[in-house]
Design a protein around this motif. Structure first.
Motif, PDB file in Angstrom:
ATOM      1  N   LEU A  18       0.855  -1.067   0.152  1.00 23.83           N
ATOM      2  CA  LEU A  18      -0.496   0.173   0.185  1.00 23.83           C
ATOM      3  C   LEU A  18       0.796   1.077  -0.182  1.00 23.83           C
ATOM      4  CD1 LEU A  18      -2.360  -1.190   2.286  1.00 23.83           C
ATOM      5  CD2 LEU A  18      -2.817  -0.330   0.653  1.00 23.83           C
ATOM      6  N   LEU A  19       1.891   1.251   0.552  1.00 20.89           N
ATOM      7  CA  LEU A  19       2.490   2.570   0.958  1.00 20.89           C
ATOM      8  C   LEU A  19       3.803   3.123  -0.364  1.00 20.89           C
ATOM      9  CD1 LEU A  19       4.281   4.592   2.988  1.00 20.89           C
ATOM     10  CD2 LEU A  19       5.820   3.335   3.448  1.00 20.89           C
ATOM     11  N   ASP A  20       4.570   1.693  -0.916  1.00 27.13           N
ATOM     12  CA  ASP A  20       4.632   1.781  -1.835  1.00 27.13           C
ATOM     13  C   ASP A  20       3.481   2.287  -3.356  1.00 27.13           C
ATOM     14  OD1 ASP A  20       7.108   1.477  -3.514  1.00 27.13           O
ATOM     15  OD2 ASP A  20       6.069  -0.769  -4.983  1.00 27.13           O
ATOM     16  N   THR A  21       2.334   1.713  -3.475  1.00 25.38           N
ATOM     17  CA  THR A  21       1.384   2.203  -4.711  1.00 25.38           C
ATOM     18  C   THR A  21       1.614   3.733  -3.474  1.00 25.38           C
ATOM     19  OG1 THR A  21       0.068   0.192  -4.033  1.00 25.38           O
ATOM     20  CG2 THR A  21      -0.687   2.325  -4.695  1.00 25.38           C
ATOM     21  N   LEU A  22       0.858   4.537  -2.915  1.00 26.00           N
ATOM     22  CA  LEU A  22       1.167   5.335  -3.210  1.00 26.00           C
ATOM     23  C   LEU A  22       2.232   6.462  -2.633  1.00 26.00           C
ATOM     24  CD1 LEU A  22      -0.787   6.048   0.664  1.00 26.00           C
ATOM     25  CD2 LEU A  22      -2.072   6.449  -1.456  1.00 26.00           C
ATOM     26  N   ARG A  23       3.608   6.094  -3.279  1.00 28.56           N
ATOM     27  CA  ARG A  23       4.590   6.546  -3.186  1.00 28.56           C
ATOM     28  C   ARG A  23       5.273   6.553  -4.873  1.00 28.56           C
ATOM     29  NH1 ARG A  23       8.518   2.773   0.648  1.00 28.56           N
ATOM     30  NH2 ARG A  23       8.305   4.493   2.539  1.00 28.56           N
ATOM     31  N   ARG A  24       4.274   5.761  -5.298  1.00 28.58           N
ATOM     32  CA  ARG A  24       4.495   5.668  -6.827  1.00 28.58           C
ATOM     33  C   ARG A  24       3.381   6.905  -7.662  1.00 28.58           C
ATOM     34  NH1 ARG A  24       4.363   0.354  -6.705  1.00 28.58           N
ATOM     35  NH2 ARG A  24       2.339  -0.001  -7.733  1.00 28.58           N
ATOM     36  N   SER A  25       2.363   7.333  -6.941  1.00 31.19           N
ATOM     37  CA  SER A  25       1.066   7.471  -7.170  1.00 31.19           C
ATOM     38  C   SER A  25       1.493   9.444  -7.993  1.00 31.19           C
ATOM     39  CB  SER A  25      -0.322   7.095  -6.633  1.00 31.19           C
ATOM     40  OG  SER A  25      -0.867   8.214  -6.797  1.00 31.19           O
ATOM     41  N   ARG A  26       0.728   9.845  -8.280  1.00 28.09           N
ATOM     42  CA  ARG A  26       1.438  11.217  -8.493  1.00 28.09           C
ATOM     43  C   ARG A  26       0.436  11.863  -7.837  1.00 28.09           C
ATOM     44  NH1 ARG A  26       3.077  12.202 -14.781  1.00 28.09           N
ATOM     45  NH2 ARG A  26       5.260  10.860 -14.693  1.00 28.09           N
ATOM     46  N   GLU A  27      -0.794  11.491  -7.491  1.00 26.77           N
ATOM     47  CA  GLU A  27      -2.480  12.265  -6.819  1.00 26.77           C
ATOM     48  C   GLU A  27      -2.352  11.407  -5.374  1.00 26.77           C
ATOM     49  OE1 GLU A  27      -5.352  10.791  -9.768  1.00 26.77           O
ATOM     50  OE2 GLU A  27      -4.807  12.892  -9.891  1.00 26.77           O
TER      51      GLU A  27
END
Length: 258
Positions: A18-27
Motif C-alpha cells: 500500500l505504501l509503495d503504491t501511494l509513493r508511486r502515485s502522482r495524486e
C-alpha cells in the motif's frame, strides 16, 4: 498447495504494498483505488491505512465533491515516508546497522544469516511431495520483492533481476556490507524455503541512477523427498554453502571510513 502466511507477516507485506503504491502515485488515492491496485478488500485496506497513518507514513485528507455529496477521504504517502531522516524506521535501521557493524566480528555474515531467516519466514513452503521449477521460483521471488518495495525487473534469460528501488537506500549507501547482505540473505532464504533449484549467488549494488543487479544460478542438488529444513540442516551432505559475493560499485563514500 501451501497455506498462505497470516498474521503480522502478511500485514507487513500488505502495508509495504500500500505504501509503495501511494509513493508511486502522482495524486492522492481513495480506499477503493488502493484496494483495486493491491488486490485487497476495502475494509482490509482501511485497517492498514489507519495503522500507517498512526505511524506517520500516510497522510489522510478530505476532498470536497465537485457537486452534491459528502467529502471523500484520499490518502498519500507522507513527505518523509520514502526513507528520509525523519522516518523512525529509517533511523532505527541506521542505529541497528551501526551497532552490528561495531559489535559483530563479521557484520556481513551476520546480516546474511538474519536476512536468510526472514526470507524463509516470508515465503510459502511447498506442499508435501511437490516441487517447483526455477522459473516459478523466480516468479514468486520477484512477487515478494515487489511487495517489499524493491521494484524488481527480471532479466529475459532468467538468471538476473534488476532492483530499481531500495527501501533502505540511505543505510545501504552507508553500510552496503550490512544492508545488501540482508537483502541477499532474504532472497537466499526465500528460495531455500521454496525448495527451488535456484540460488541467488550475488548482489551488485548501485548508488547511481542504475538499478542494483541480483544474479542467480541453477543448483544441482537432488531434492526429491527432502524438506527445506533437511536441506538447511547443519552437516547435511546436501547443503552446499554459497559464497557471499557482493560487488560494490563506486558510490558515496562513508565519512566514517576516513
Amino acid at each position: 498447495m501451501a497455506a498462505p502466511k497470516t498474521g503480522r507477516t502478511l500485514d507487513g507485506v500488505s502495508r509495504v504494498a500500500l505504501l509503495d503504491t501511494l509513493r508511486r502515485s502522482r495524486e492522492p488515492l481513495t480506499i477503493k483505488q488502493l484496494a483495486d491496485e493491491v488486490g485487497l478488500h476495502s475494509n482490509t485496506v482501511r485497517f492498514h491505512l489507519d495503522k500507517l497513518a498512526k505511524e506517520g507514513l500516510v497522510e489522510e485528507q478530505r476532498v470536497g465533491p465537485s457537486g452534491p455529496g459528502r467529502p471523500k477521504l484520499v490518502y498519500s504517502a507522507a513527505g518523509n515516508a520514502d526513507g528520509g531522516s525523519g522516518n523512525g524506521y529509517q533511523l532505527l535501521a541506521e542505529i541497528l546497522a551501526g551497532q552490528l557493524a561495531t559489535s559483530s566480528p563479521s557484520p556481513a555474515e551476520a546480516s546474511l544469516a538474519a536476512g536468510r531467516e526472514w526470507g524463509r519466514h516470508l515465503t510459502e513452503r511447498p506442499g508435501p511431495f511437490s516441487s517447483i521449477t526455477s522459473e516459478k521460483a523466480l516468479e514468486q521471488l520477484v512477487s515478494l520483492l515487489d511487495d517489499l518495495g524493491f521494484e524488481p525487473e527480471p532479466g529475459s534469460d532468467g538468471s538476473s533481476v534488476q532492483l530499481h528501488r531500495c527501501p533502505f537506500r540511505t543505510v545501504a549507501e552507508q553500510r552496503p556490507d550490512i544492508a545488501c547482505s540482508v537483502h541477499l540473505g532474504l532472497m537466499r532464504g526465500a528460495l531455500s524455503e521454496m525448495g527451488a533449484p535456484l540460488a541467488a549467488t550475488a548482489l551488485k549494488p548501485s548508488f547511481t541512477s542504475h538499478p542494483c543487479l541480483v544474479q542467480f544460478d541453477e543448483t544441482q542438488r537432488k531434492r526429491a523427498g527432502q524438506r527445506p529444513e533437511d536441506r538447511e540442516r547443519p552437516g547435511s551432505d546436501h547443503r552446499r554453502p554459497i559464497p557471499v559475493e557482493i560487488f560494490t560499485v563506486p558510490g558515496p563514500k562513508n565519512p566514517a571510513d576516513g
